[in-house]
Design a protein around this motif. Structure first.
Motif, PDB file in Angstrom:
ATOM      1  N   PRO A  57     -29.931 -47.805 -44.572  1.00  0.00           N
ATOM      2  CA  PRO A  57     -30.427 -48.620 -43.464  1.00  0.00           C
ATOM      3  C   PRO A  57     -31.179 -49.834 -43.994  1.00  0.00           C
ATOM      4  N   GLU A  58     -31.181 -50.887 -43.228  1.00  0.00           N
ATOM      5  CA  GLU A  58     -31.916 -52.090 -43.612  1.00  0.00           C
ATOM      6  C   GLU A  58     -33.409 -51.813 -43.553  1.00  0.00           C
ATOM      7  N   GLU A  59     -34.114 -52.263 -44.602  1.00  0.00           N
ATOM      8  CA  GLU A  59     -35.563 -52.035 -44.672  1.00  0.00           C
ATOM      9  C   GLU A  59     -36.293 -53.338 -44.389  1.00  0.00           C
ATOM     10  N   LEU A 184     -49.311 -52.656 -42.866  1.00  0.00           N
ATOM     11  CA  LEU A 184     -47.930 -53.017 -43.156  1.00  0.00           C
ATOM     12  C   LEU A 184     -47.021 -51.921 -42.617  1.00  0.00           C
ATOM     13  N   ASP A 185     -46.221 -52.236 -41.652  1.00  0.00           N
ATOM     14  CA  ASP A 185     -45.277 -51.271 -41.097  1.00  0.00           C
ATOM     15  C   ASP A 185     -44.016 -51.262 -41.944  1.00  0.00           C
ATOM     16  N   GLY A 186     -43.721 -50.124 -42.523  1.00  0.00           N
ATOM     17  CA  GLY A 186     -42.561 -49.969 -43.390  1.00  0.00           C
ATOM     18  C   GLY A 186     -42.784 -48.802 -44.320  1.00  0.00           C
ATOM     19  N   ASP A 187     -41.694 -48.194 -44.766  1.00  0.00           N
ATOM     20  CA  ASP A 187     -41.769 -47.054 -45.688  1.00  0.00           C
ATOM     21  C   ASP A 187     -41.839 -47.606 -47.098  1.00  0.00           C
ATOM     22  N   LEU A 188     -43.057 -47.874 -47.586  1.00  0.00           N
ATOM     23  CA  LEU A 188     -43.260 -48.672 -48.785  1.00  0.00           C
ATOM     24  C   LEU A 188     -44.056 -47.926 -49.842  1.00  0.00           C
ATOM     25  N   THR A 189     -43.844 -48.346 -51.098  1.00  0.00           N
ATOM     26  CA  THR A 189     -44.659 -47.902 -52.226  1.00  0.00           C
ATOM     27  C   THR A 189     -45.209 -49.128 -52.928  1.00  0.00           C
ATOM     28  N   LEU A 190     -46.506 -49.154 -53.147  1.00  0.00           N
ATOM     29  CA  LEU A 190     -47.152 -50.244 -53.876  1.00  0.00           C
ATOM     30  C   LEU A 190     -46.829 -50.084 -55.362  1.00  0.00           C
ATOM     31  N   TYR A 210     -35.469 -47.069 -49.807  1.00  0.00           N
ATOM     32  CA  TYR A 210     -34.094 -47.220 -50.274  1.00  0.00           C
ATOM     33  C   TYR A 210     -33.966 -48.330 -51.309  1.00  0.00           C
ATOM     34  N   ARG A 211     -35.038 -48.521 -52.082  1.00  0.00           N
ATOM     35  CA  ARG A 211     -35.067 -49.418 -53.233  1.00  0.00           C
ATOM     36  C   ARG A 211     -34.898 -50.889 -52.861  1.00  0.00           C
ATOM     37  N   THR A 212     -35.391 -51.265 -51.731  1.00  0.00           N
ATOM     38  CA  THR A 212     -35.469 -52.682 -51.377  1.00  0.00           C
ATOM     39  C   THR A 212     -36.807 -53.226 -51.869  1.00  0.00           C
ATOM     40  N   ALA A 213     -36.753 -54.324 -52.622  1.00  0.00           N
ATOM     41  CA  ALA A 213     -37.973 -54.926 -53.163  1.00  0.00           C
ATOM     42  C   ALA A 213     -38.544 -55.920 -52.166  1.00  0.00           C
ATOM     43  N   PHE A 214     -39.844 -55.826 -51.928  1.00  0.00           N
ATOM     44  CA  PHE A 214     -40.556 -56.775 -51.079  1.00  0.00           C
ATOM     45  C   PHE A 214     -41.686 -57.393 -51.899  1.00  0.00           C
ATOM     46  N   ASN A 221     -55.005 -67.096 -47.478  1.00  0.00           N
ATOM     47  CA  ASN A 221     -55.473 -66.149 -46.466  1.00  0.00           C
ATOM     48  C   ASN A 221     -54.721 -64.821 -46.461  1.00  0.00           C
ATOM     49  N   GLY A 222     -53.813 -64.624 -47.418  1.00  0.00           N
ATOM     50  CA  GLY A 222     -53.086 -63.355 -47.419  1.00  0.00           C
ATOM     51  C   GLY A 222     -51.771 -63.465 -48.138  1.00  0.00           C
ATOM     52  N   PHE A 223     -50.732 -62.809 -47.569  1.00  0.00           N
ATOM     53  CA  PHE A 223     -49.455 -62.700 -48.253  1.00  0.00           C
ATOM     54  C   PHE A 223     -48.306 -62.952 -47.280  1.00  0.00           C
ATOM     55  N   ASP A 224     -47.296 -63.649 -47.763  1.00  0.00           N
ATOM     56  CA  ASP A 224     -46.051 -63.833 -47.025  1.00  0.00           C
ATOM     57  C   ASP A 224     -45.026 -62.886 -47.630  1.00  0.00           C
ATOM     58  N   PHE A 225     -44.620 -61.881 -46.868  1.00  0.00           N
ATOM     59  CA  PHE A 225     -43.741 -60.849 -47.401  1.00  0.00           C
ATOM     60  C   PHE A 225     -42.280 -61.261 -47.253  1.00  0.00           C
ATOM     61  N   VAL A 226     -41.562 -61.208 -48.392  1.00  0.00           N
ATOM     62  CA  VAL A 226     -40.165 -61.625 -48.456  1.00  0.00           C
ATOM     63  C   VAL A 226     -39.368 -60.528 -49.142  1.00  0.00           C
ATOM     64  N   SER A 227     -38.213 -60.203 -48.595  1.00  0.00           N
ATOM     65  CA  SER A 227     -37.337 -59.222 -49.232  1.00  0.00           C
ATOM     66  C   SER A 227     -36.604 -59.866 -50.402  1.00  0.00           C
ATOM     67  N   ALA A 228     -36.609 -59.191 -51.550  1.00  0.00           N
ATOM     68  CA  ALA A 228     -35.840 -59.635 -52.716  1.00  0.00           C
ATOM     69  C   ALA A 228     -34.534 -58.868 -52.849  1.00  0.00           C
ATOM     70  N   GLY A 229     -34.184 -58.078 -51.833  1.00  0.00           N
ATOM     71  CA  GLY A 229     -32.928 -57.342 -51.835  1.00  0.00           C
ATOM     72  C   GLY A 229     -33.053 -55.976 -52.486  1.00  0.00           C
ATOM     73  N   ARG A 230     -31.948 -55.221 -52.380  1.00  0.00           N
ATOM     74  CA  ARG A 230     -31.925 -53.889 -52.987  1.00  0.00           C
ATOM     75  C   ARG A 230     -31.811 -53.995 -54.498  1.00  0.00           C
ATOM     76  N   LEU A 231     -32.501 -53.086 -55.182  1.00  0.00           N
ATOM     77  CA  LEU A 231     -32.525 -53.073 -56.638  1.00  0.00           C
ATOM     78  C   LEU A 231     -31.393 -52.187 -57.135  1.00  0.00           C
ATOM     79  N   GLU A 232     -30.222 -52.796 -57.328  1.00  0.00           N
ATOM     80  CA  GLU A 232     -29.045 -52.054 -57.761  1.00  0.00           C
ATOM     81  C   GLU A 232     -28.978 -52.037 -59.278  1.00  0.00           C
ATOM     82  N   CYS A 233     -28.497 -50.906 -59.811  1.00  0.00           N
ATOM     83  CA  CYS A 233     -28.423 -50.739 -61.255  1.00  0.00           C
ATOM     84  C   CYS A 233     -27.425 -49.628 -61.551  1.00  0.00           C
TER      85      CYS A 233
END
Length: 703
Positions: A57-59, A184-190, A210-214, A221-233
């Motif tokens: 699913p899209e994160e 921050l709403d999302g299933d995230l790990t710092l 699901y290994r999507t990098a943010f 004043n804070g942070f602008d959150f941007v998706s860097a895509g899924r970390l495929e390897c």
């Protein structure tokens, strides 16, 4: 009767077949499949099993409005002050008047080589850092308020918390030190912090389920959150740990995954993660936890693992994404040294706890025989006298650079090499002349005592490397420390100049039968050599060696020796040199429009309360102009350079070390330069020196 029975049986079979398959068309298809199956018994086709493509699913990350403590804003990480000196200067050389228009920039006292006690065979010193903290794992550190002390970050119940870091041995992380909160709403790990876009601000890395990098890019004043895509390897990383670190040494943060002995790294380009390298450790270590940090200040992040039983192993990072040794380097402890310490580690992460700008290791640990877990900081021993000086720089034909630098060094493999704190030649490489990476596997060569040999002229401390690359061979000249006694028993210096050769410019083999200067007078010492290669020398003697000649501990003369044989210089042909400023620097030459040479010497001069880089010139290499072309140097007002305000023992880049200064397509000349930054050029201050970096572009006009 038999005929009637056969007809009835056929009808029953046809009815039965119709009931199983449904239609006449299906019957025909079934017959075709049966025929194909029968045929397949003769020639069975190759079967391939296709694994279904994984779908996820899209994160997303949905941040709520942030809450900042009163007076807090996110600021850039402090950088050492950059200085400039751009002007036009007239000087005379060989009776000709020249005008030199130049631009010079100096990038700070530790901008080329930050003094690194890891080349002293040391790793960490542990100290209890904090007793009170919110969680015992999953936290990270990063510098957010501009004071150079790392802040403490944790992500709990979907809320990001940032607590102030400071220089106290026992800082507290509670409501009184809370600087920032944000839901921050999302299933995230710092996963880490670092500068991902080169703006000098510290950003934050999160990785989704699901290994999507943010990446949270910092603003005031804070942070602008941007998706860097899924970390495929290539390796399945469902259970991997993700970290921030600079993997390719370009000054920008990258993403690294570690799973058991497998590692994978991604560069972040235009907000998208691109696969950089997939590597596997070449040592079959089992470890309990790990982290990523640049602990040896070479711009490339390292992998630090806790092996258990109070042992920490550091796999030094390589620019191609490898950690630790390549397959044929297994056994060289310089690439993955082990610290037998006094801590039991549950969790660790990088952070700067002592304001030196270098990553320390902070973690949930117990010290010595205690069973109580606290935040403990592992720093490298910053007070170790691991000085860097006598810089010599080569620009290779392919545009890359090699830097040879004298400094104290101790091998990590103390069972193989007898540990000393002697002077060695250390080798650094750079793709761009900006970020330098020390050759980790060994110094250019070991001292005699480390090889079990003593009493020979070449066994003493070795400094002052001067290198030229000619016809496929690197020739290195080096000063070796020696002593002798006068007739009355007085001990005097009796240093020698030796030669070593190499094919790769990294590892050298010494010529140990004799020093390079023959027919030397009695009680003469030679030191602080400088070198040029003048291919069209009118006498066919292209190797020009400048040395200081000292007799009976008294300075006598600066001399030039020329030779066709790089291994042999006859003292009887020595020529005295006049006007040469200082010693132990580097020489070069500019090829002028008429094909002649203008010889150039980078040195240092006193200006005001300190020393700065300067140039002087000569038309014959013997008689030198005053050193009054002053270049940009350390900023005396910079508080970050308080211990390194002056510069000494300079080098500048010349083509293959010959002395030829690079000429640009527009006719101007260019070199990068570096020098030892310290309070003084002697002990004890020199023991805590670093190397600063500068750049100069200039034009020459004859009047």
């Amino acid at each position: 009767m038999k005929r009637l029975f056969a007809i009835l049986l056929s009808a029953v079979m046809l009815l039965s077949l119709y009931c199983c398959t449904g239609t006449a068309e299906d019957t025909t298809a079934a017959d075709t499949e049966m025929e194909s199956a029968a045929a397949s018994t003769e020639t069975e086709p190759e079967m391939t099993e296709t694994e279904p493509e994984e779908t996820y699913p899209e994160e997303t990350v949905t941040p709520s409005e942030a809450t900042l403590a009163e007076g807090f804003s996110i600021l850039p990480v402090p950088q050492r002050t950059k200085t400039e000196n751009n002007t036009t200067k007239a000087f005379k050389a060989g009776g000709t008047l020249y005008f030199m228009e130049y631009e010079s920039t100096f990038y700070g006292a530790e901008s080329m080589i930050d003094r690194d006690s890891h080349h002293m065979g040391d790793l960490y010193v542990s100290a209890k850092y904090c007793v009170e903290y919110p969680v015992d794992e999953g936290y990270v550190y990063g510098e957010f308020n501009g004071d150079r002390y790392s802040e403490y970050l944790c992500f709990t119940d979907g809320v990001l918390y940032i607590y102030k870091g400071d220089g106290r041995k026992k800082p507290k992380y509670n409501n009184n030190t809370l600087l920032y909160t944000q839901k921050l709403d999302g299933d995230l790990t710092l996963c880490g912090t670092g500068d991902y876009n080169g703006d000098g601000m510290t950003d934050i890395l999160f990785v989704g389920r699901y290994r999507t990098a943010f990446i949270g890019y910092s603003n005031e004043n804070g942070f602008d959150f941007v998706s860097a895509g899924r970390l495929e390897c290539g390796v399945k990383y469902e259970s991997a740990d993700f970290y921030s670190g600079d993997m390719n040494g370009d000054g920008l943060c990258d993403i690294i995954a570690v799973k058991d002995l497998d590692t994978c790294s991604w560069l972040v380009k235009e907000n998208k993660a691109e696969l950089y390298a997939e590597k596997r450790l070449n040592i079959e270590d089992s470890y309990e936890c790990c982290c990523i940090a640049d602990v040896n200040t070479d711009y490339i992040c390292d992998l630090i693992v806790y092996l258990g039983n109070k042992r920490i192993r550091t796999y030094f990072g390589r620019i191609d994404g490898q950690f630790g040794p390549y397959e044929d380097e297994v056994g060289n402890e310089n690439l993955y040294p082990t610290w037998d310490g006094d801590v039991t580690v549950k969790y660790m992460t990088p952070g700067d706890t002592n304001e030196d700008g270098v990553s320390d290791i902070i973690g949930t640990m117990t010290k010595r025989n205690s069973t109580e877990y606290n935040l403990v900081s592992l720093t490298y021993p910053t007070e170790a006298p691991a000085y860097d000086y006598s810089t010599h720089i080569i620009k290779k034909d392919d545009g890359t650079y090699i830097l040879y630098n004298g400094g104290l060094y101790v091998d990590y493999d103390k069972d193989k090499y007898n540990p000393t704190d002697g002077d060695h030649v250390l080798v650094y490489t750079s793709e761009d002349g900006v970020r330098w990476h020390r050759n980790l596997d060994a110094p250019a060569f070991y001292l005699g005592g480390e090889l079990g040999i003593n009493g020979e002229w070449w066994c003493g401390n070795t400094i002052e490397p001067e290198v030229v690359y000619v016809d496929g061979t690197y020739y290195m000249y080096w000063q070796c420390e020696n002593y002798t006694h006068l007739e009355d028993g007085t001990l005097i210096g009796h240093d020698k100049i030796g030669l070593a050769t190499s094919k790769d410019g990294l590892h050298f083999e010494r010529k140990t039968d004799t020093p390079v200067i023959i027919n030397e007078p009695e009680y003469t010492s030679f030191d602080h050599e400088m070198l040029m290669y003048v291919e069209d020398d009118p006498d066919g003697l292209p190797f020009w060696l400048y040395v200081r000649r000292v007799i009976r501990n008294k300075l006598v003369k600066l001399i030039r020796l020329r030779s066709a044989d790089p291994a042999c210089y006859d003292f009887d042909t020595a020529e005295e040199v006049s006007g040469l400023s200082q010693i132990g620097n580097q020489m070069g030459w500019c090829r002028l429009d008429d094909g002649s040479r203008l010889y150039t010497h980078i040195t240092f001069v006193q200006v005001g309360d300190g020393t700065v880089p300067a140039l002087q010139f000569s038309k014959d290499g013997i008689n030198w102009s005053a050193a009054d072309v002053v270049l940009a140097g350390p900023d005396h007002a910079d508080p970050l350079a308080a211990n390194n305000p002056n510069i000494y023992f300079l080098g500048f880049s010349t083509i293959n070390g010959t002395g030829e200064i690079e000429r640009l397509p527009d006719g101007r000349y260019r070199f990068i330069y570096g020098g030892c930054t310290s309070k003084t050029p002697v002990a004890p201050h020199i023991f805590y020196s670093s190397v600063g970096r500068g750049e100069c572009v200039f034009s020459l006009t004859v009047k």
